[in-house]
Each structure stands twice: as structure tokens, then as C-alpha cells.
Enzyme design. Structure first.
Site, mmCIF file in Angstrom:
data_model
loop_
_atom_site.group_PDB
_atom_site.id
_atom_site.type_symbol
_atom_site.label_atom_id
_atom_site.label_comp_id
_atom_site.label_asym_id
_atom_site.label_seq_id
_atom_site.Cartn_x
_atom_site.Cartn_y
_atom_site.Cartn_z
ATOM 1 N N ASP A 1 127.702 -0.049 -18.714
ATOM 2 C CA ASP A 1 126.478 0.375 -19.381
ATOM 3 C C ASP A 1 126.962 1.209 -20.555
ATOM 4 O O ASP A 1 127.399 2.351 -20.381
ATOM 5 C CB ASP A 1 125.602 1.216 -18.455
ATOM 6 N N HIS A 2 126.908 0.645 -21.745
ATOM 7 C CA HIS A 2 127.620 1.305 -22.840
ATOM 8 C C HIS A 2 127.007 2.658 -23.212
ATOM 9 O O HIS A 2 127.658 3.470 -23.848
ATOM 10 C CB HIS A 2 127.766 0.377 -24.061
ATOM 11 N N GLU B 1 114.555 1.853 -32.135
ATOM 12 C CA GLU B 1 115.418 0.976 -32.939
ATOM 13 C C GLU B 1 114.613 0.451 -34.119
ATOM 14 O O GLU B 1 113.433 0.119 -33.975
ATOM 15 C CB GLU B 1 115.896 -0.200 -32.093
ATOM 16 N N ASP C 1 115.749 -4.952 -20.702
ATOM 17 C CA ASP C 1 116.865 -4.861 -21.648
ATOM 18 C C ASP C 1 117.374 -3.419 -21.795
ATOM 19 O O ASP C 1 118.564 -3.200 -21.966
ATOM 20 C CB ASP C 1 116.382 -5.392 -23.008
ATOM 21 N N HIS D 1 120.097 1.497 -19.593
ATOM 22 C CA HIS D 1 120.455 2.636 -20.450
ATOM 23 C C HIS D 1 119.557 3.861 -20.226
ATOM 24 O O HIS D 1 120.029 4.985 -20.084
ATOM 25 C CB HIS D 1 120.364 2.246 -21.922
ATOM 26 N N LYS E 1 116.352 4.333 -36.339
ATOM 27 C CA LYS E 1 117.172 4.237 -35.129
ATOM 28 C C LYS E 1 117.473 5.646 -34.663
ATOM 29 O O LYS E 1 118.082 6.435 -35.407
ATOM 30 C CB LYS E 1 118.471 3.492 -35.425
HETATM 31 C C1 BG6 Z 1 121.763 -3.362 -25.797
HETATM 32 C C2 BG6 Z 1 120.453 -4.097 -25.863
HETATM 33 O O1 BG6 Z 1 122.165 -3.178 -24.470
HETATM 34 O O2 BG6 Z 1 121.633 -2.101 -26.428
HETATM 35 C C3 BG6 Z 1 119.988 -4.249 -27.290
HETATM 36 O O3 BG6 Z 1 120.598 -5.379 -25.271
HETATM 37 C C4 BG6 Z 1 119.968 -2.909 -27.988
HETATM 38 O O4 BG6 Z 1 118.689 -4.841 -27.354
HETATM 39 C C5 BG6 Z 1 121.284 -2.178 -27.796
HETATM 40 O O5 BG6 Z 1 119.730 -3.139 -29.363
HETATM 41 C C6 BG6 Z 1 121.195 -0.759 -28.331
HETATM 42 O O6 BG6 Z 1 122.459 -0.163 -28.274
HETATM 43 P P1 BG6 Z 1 122.839 0.995 -29.280
HETATM 44 O O7 BG6 Z 1 124.171 1.459 -28.823
HETATM 45 O O8 BG6 Z 1 122.853 0.376 -30.654
HETATM 46 O O9 BG6 Z 1 121.765 2.027 -29.164
#
Ligand code: BG6
Length: 510
Positions: free
Chosen positions: A194-195, A233, A253, A258, A364
Site C-alpha cells: 500500500d504505497h 486529486e 480504489d 490508502h 492534488k
Molecule cells: C492509486 C490509485 O492506488 O493511488 C489511483 O489506484 C490514485 O487512482 C493513486 O490516483 C494516488 O496515489 P498518489 O500517491 O498519487 O496520491
């Protein structure tokens, strides 16, 4: 007293020799995130010695073709400036392996390739398998890894698997996938990515809460009025994402993974130590304590879903969600969701957590704001000043990473006039260097065997349990809650404002 964060903060071991295999290596993730992350680890000297990376994918390609595509991507996406000299050394470790995902022969020849590297080196290396393919291939990949004997590490070494999201699309599919994973790798060798957990600011939440005597005593329903988590976003369905997104939606998603991870970090109890399981034990309790919203009435009262209509973001005209490429013109998928949540624990009794996430919003920005209760009485304040007397702690996850505390101060001058001011900490100015990208941290952690920042099986399944009820109310009840609308470039539907207005609150302006 000993500081439990000390070791993790200051001491990182060097990872042992390792070969990483990326399944789905010709995809977007490899180009935009994985290779730039590996390159940056190489630049900072953090890659393990004798590191090798094999891209496993279906298209026909030679090593030089593959390396040259990745070089172009790295120039564009690397955090640190691309250096030709470093790249030339780094690219020697990258190789291409062509195979169908369902072809056992491809896995046997992969094993031969791995054995060859080991022979050249004179000792076996560890193996890290990264599933970055489309999710429908996870199962065959895992099964064939097992059939080829690749899930078992050479003597004295380890073999681990990293699973990209989405990890299932509901509880049933997540459980089925967990079953396949568990038949192939042990839980301790399974890393569900989960980044958001790899973002520096997300990691800082625990330090902020548990290493500062100032906050933890106030971190409960006695002092906190409510918490907001926003993930906005300003993009829509660029890069052909409409096809995937229309089958997922904002809830699956972003919220299931997240946002629930951020919520867990904000609401969890202090872990007894910093081992992966102690931290994840506490996080999963938060998800298990979420008050369930079951049935269309409860869901309609506490959750708002919406789609964007045509509008403009940053001065650029945008089409509505249903007009996006690869999106069903009659789509019933939400690209915005706002929720009122309660964590039913002793600490959080009665404190709402408001969460919102959406595409095509004005900018964002991801942030968590903790809104403290007003003081019972400020002797020198008029009623109008008191309405403005709330302390707010804002944790900016991205961009402009930092923490701000809003407090009340006396304006200079003869009269006693109070004014809110901001104490602001910014990562960029305080530390003078850019934070590593989330994938740098997470890839290195997987190589080091530290699963703290990865989702455990029970976390994923409990999150789906909650999400499934909402999806059910939206898509399977006779009278589902409405799909609301908002113009692209606005801050979401008016119904999301009403959600907070019902409680006498409003969303923080970002
Ligand atoms: C991803 C989603 O996991 O995270 C995307 O699938 C989303 O829809 C993205 O845009 C957002 O990641 P970050 O790091 O740009 O906030």
C-alpha cells in the site's frame, strides 16, 4: 526512558544479495515507479550487493530494448536527476524474460536464469517476486511459481512475494487470493503493498503521536472534536485508466486501502514495540472497531457517493465521468466518496472521522486534520471570537509535506484581539533534502524483511468486510442511496457539505 523509535529511525541494515523478478514488467508501474525507485536506491547506495532484476512479461523484447525503454522512463520519473554514468552501471543488472503468465515452461526457464546468476556469483541469492501484472494473473503466477519450485528459497536464503493492489475487489475475492498466496508463500514472506504507508509523512504519524509528550495525552474523545482525512486529486481518467477505474470506483480504489491505512495510523493504540506484528495488531483493531453501516438507510445517511460532470480544472476543460474514454456511458461507479465513520473504542467514543476522496477536484492534496474541542471558556473573548477558537493540527501528507498547528494569539496592539495563527513545519526546509519516494522505502523494506509498512491478511479482509456493506447497499438494494454529481474542478457534491453540516461542522478549506 528508552525511545522505541530510535533503532528504526537511525539504524538500517544493508540488504543481502537479492534477485528481483517483476511480473508485468512492461506496464506503467514498472516504468513510473519500480525502476525509478530501484535506480534511486542504487544512487543512494542502498541496493543490495550483486542486485539483479528480471522483467517477466509477454511482449517480445531484447535486453537492450527493455533497458532503453526503462532509461527513457527513468529520465522522466526519477526523483534524483538521471545520471548517464550511474544508469550505465545500473542497467547491467536489468534483464528481460519473455513468457506468457500461464506457461509453466516460462517459469522453468526463469528458474534456470536465476540459477545462472547464482552460479556466476558463486552463491545463491534471495528472491523477491513482485506481482505488478493485471490482478487476474496473480493466481496463475503464484500457482506456476510453486509448480516450478520457485516459492522455495535456496538453502539459507529467502523467497518473498510482493503483491500490488488491488488485492481483491471484495471480501470473497480477497479471501480467495489470500488462500492462493498462503498455499505458495508463508504470511511472513508475503508483502501486500500500500504505497501510502511508504510516504514519509504517513510514517511520521506514529512518531508525531507516540514520541511527543505534547500530543498523546490529548489524542482522544475528551479533547478531540473530530478528524478529517481528505485525499483530493486533480486528475480524472488519463492514461487509459477509465477501464480499470470503472470496475473499481473511489471506495475500492482508495478508501479500502490508502485511506483506511491513514485512518488506522491516526486512531490506533500505541503498539507495545515496533515489530511488524505489534504495529499491525493495533492497526487492524481500528478497522475491526469501525461502526458498520448496513443497509441503504444507514449507508445513505453516512456515505455520499458522486460522479463528476463536465467542468474545468486548472483552467482546462474536462468532460464528465461518463464521457471519459473506456468508461461506460451509463456507469454507476463513484469517483468521489465522503464518509462519516466512528471508531467504536474507548478512546474514540463519539468522535466522528470524516473521510473524502475524489477525482477532478481543484487540486492534488492529501491531508489529515485533527480538530480539537474548544476551550470551555476564554475569559477575554467575545462570543464571536470563541466560534473561531478551535485548535487544529494539520498533517500534510502531500504535496508540501509538513505539519501545521493552528493556535489563537493576541494581535499586537493596545486592544485585546485574538487571531488564529499557524505554526508550520515543512519537511523541505527543516531537513533540506527531498524525502525518498514511497516505493524506494517499500522495496528496500521488502528486501530487508521488514513488513511493518505492508498490509497483513486480516487488515485487508476486515477492510473489505466494511466496504462490502456499502457496495451492497449501492448496487444490490431495491432503493439504493442516490449517485450525486459535482462539476469537475469543484470540491465535490453539495451533499458532502451537508453530511458535515448535519453535525454542525464543515470541511476544512484546502
Ligand atoms: C492509486 C490509485 O492506488 O493511488 C489511483 O489506484 C490514485 O487512482 C493513486 O490516483 C494516488 O496515489 P498518489 O500517491 O498519487 O496520491
Amino acid at each position: 526512558m528508552e525511545n522505541p523509535f530510535q533503532e528504526t529511525l537511525f539504524h538500517r541494515n544493508q540488504a543481502e544479495p537479492c534477485t528481483m523478478v517483476i511480473f508485468g514488467a512492461t506496464g506503467d508501474l514498472t516504468h513510473r515507479k519500480l525502476i525509478p525507485a530501484l535506480y534511486n536506491l542504487a544512487a543512494s547506495g542502498d541496493l543490495p550487493p550483486h542486485f539483479q532484476c528480471i522483467g517477466f512479461a509477454r511482449r517480445d523484447k531484447t535486453d537492450p530494448d527493455f533497458r532503453s525503454e526503462l532509461e527513457t522512463a527513468n529520465r522522466k520519473y526519477s526523483r534524483q536527476t538521471h545520471s548517464d554514468e550511474l544508469w550505465q552501471r545500473f542497467e547491467q543488472s536489468i534483464h528481460y524474460h519473455r513468457s506468457e503468465f500461464q506457461d509453466l515452461e516460462g517459469y522453468r526457464s526463469l528458474k534456470d536464469a536465476l540459477d545462472r546468476f547464482d552460479q556466476q556469483r558463486g552463491a545463491p541469492a534471495n528472491r523477491l517476486f513482485y506481482l505488478a501484472s493485471a490482478p487476474e494473473f496473480f493466481k496463475p503466477i503464484l500457482e506456476l511459481l510453486k509448480q516450478a519450485g520457485l516459492n522455495e528459497a535456496p538453502e539459507g536464503r529467502w523467497a518473498r512475494v510482493v503483491c500490488e493492489k488491488p488485492f481483491g475487489k471484495d471480501l470473497t475475492t480477497a479471501r480467495a487470493l489470500n488462500e492462493v498466496v498462503s498455499q505458495t508463500f508463508e504470511e511472513k514472506d508475503t508483502y501486500r503493498i500500500d504505497h501510502y504507508l511508504g510516504k514519509e509523512t504517513a510514517q511520521n504519524i506514529m512518531v508525531l503521536r507516540f514520541a511527543n509528550a505534547l500530543f498523546e495525552p490529548n489524542w482522544n474523545s475528551r479533547y478531540i472534536d473530530h478528524v478529517q482525512i481528505t485525499c483530493a486529486e486533480n486528475l480524472g481518467m488519463e492514461g487509459g485508466r477509465g477501464g480499470y477505474y470503472d470496475t473499481a470506483g473511489a471506495l475500492r480504489d482508495m478508501v479500502q486501502n490508502h485511506l483506511f491505512q491513514l485512518l488506522s495510523l491516526v486512531a490506533m493504540e500505541p503498539p507495545t514495540d515496533l515489530s511488524a506484528d505489534s504495529v499491525r495488531d493495533e492497526k487492524v483493531k481500528v478497522i475491526r472497531s469501525l461502526r458498520r453501516w448496513v443497509g441503504p438507510e444507514a449507508v445513505g445517511h453516512n456515505v455520499v457517493r458522486a460522479q463528476y460532470t463536465a467542468g474545468s480544472v486548472d483552467g482546462v476543460e474536462r468532460v464528465g465521468y461518463r464521457q471519459e474514454d473506456r468508461v461506460n456511458p451509463e456507469s454507476n461507479t463513484e469517483c468521489y466518496v465522503a464518509l462519516r465513520l466512528y471508531v467504536d473504542t474507548w478512546r474514540w467514543q463519539g468522535v466522528p472521522f470524516y473521510i473524502r476522496v475524489g477525482k477532478q477536484l481543484p487540486k492534488k492534496a492529501t491531508e489529515i486534520s485533527v480538530h480539537f474541542k474548544k476551550p470551555p471558556q476564554v475569559p477575554f473573548a467575545t462570543a464571536s471570537m470563541l466560534s473561531n477558537s478551535e485548535n487544529t493540527l494539520v498533517i500534510r501528507i502531500q504535496p508540501d509535506e509538513g505539519i501545521a498547528l493552528r493556535i489563537l494569539c493576541k494581535q499586537p496592539g493596545q486592544a485585546l484581539i485574538m487571531q488564529p495563527v499557524k505554526m508550520d513545519f515543512q519537511y523541505s526546509s527543516s531537513f533540506g533534502k527531498a524525502s525518498p519516494e514511497a516505493y524506494e522505502r517499500l522495496l528496500l523494506d521488502a528486501m530487508l524483511g521488514d513488513a511493518t509498512l505492508f498490509a497483513r491478511r486480516d487488515e485487508v479482509e476486515n477492510a473489505w468486510k466494511f466496504i462490502d456493506e456499502l457496495e451492497h447497499a449501492w448496487h444490490q438494494s431495491a432503493h439504493p442511496p442516490p449517485m450525486c454529481e459535482y462539476p469537475a474542478g469543484s470540491w465535490g457534491p453539495k451533499e458532502a457539505d451537508e453530511l458535515l453540516a448535519q453535525d454542525g461542522r464543515q470541511w476544512r478549506l484546502l
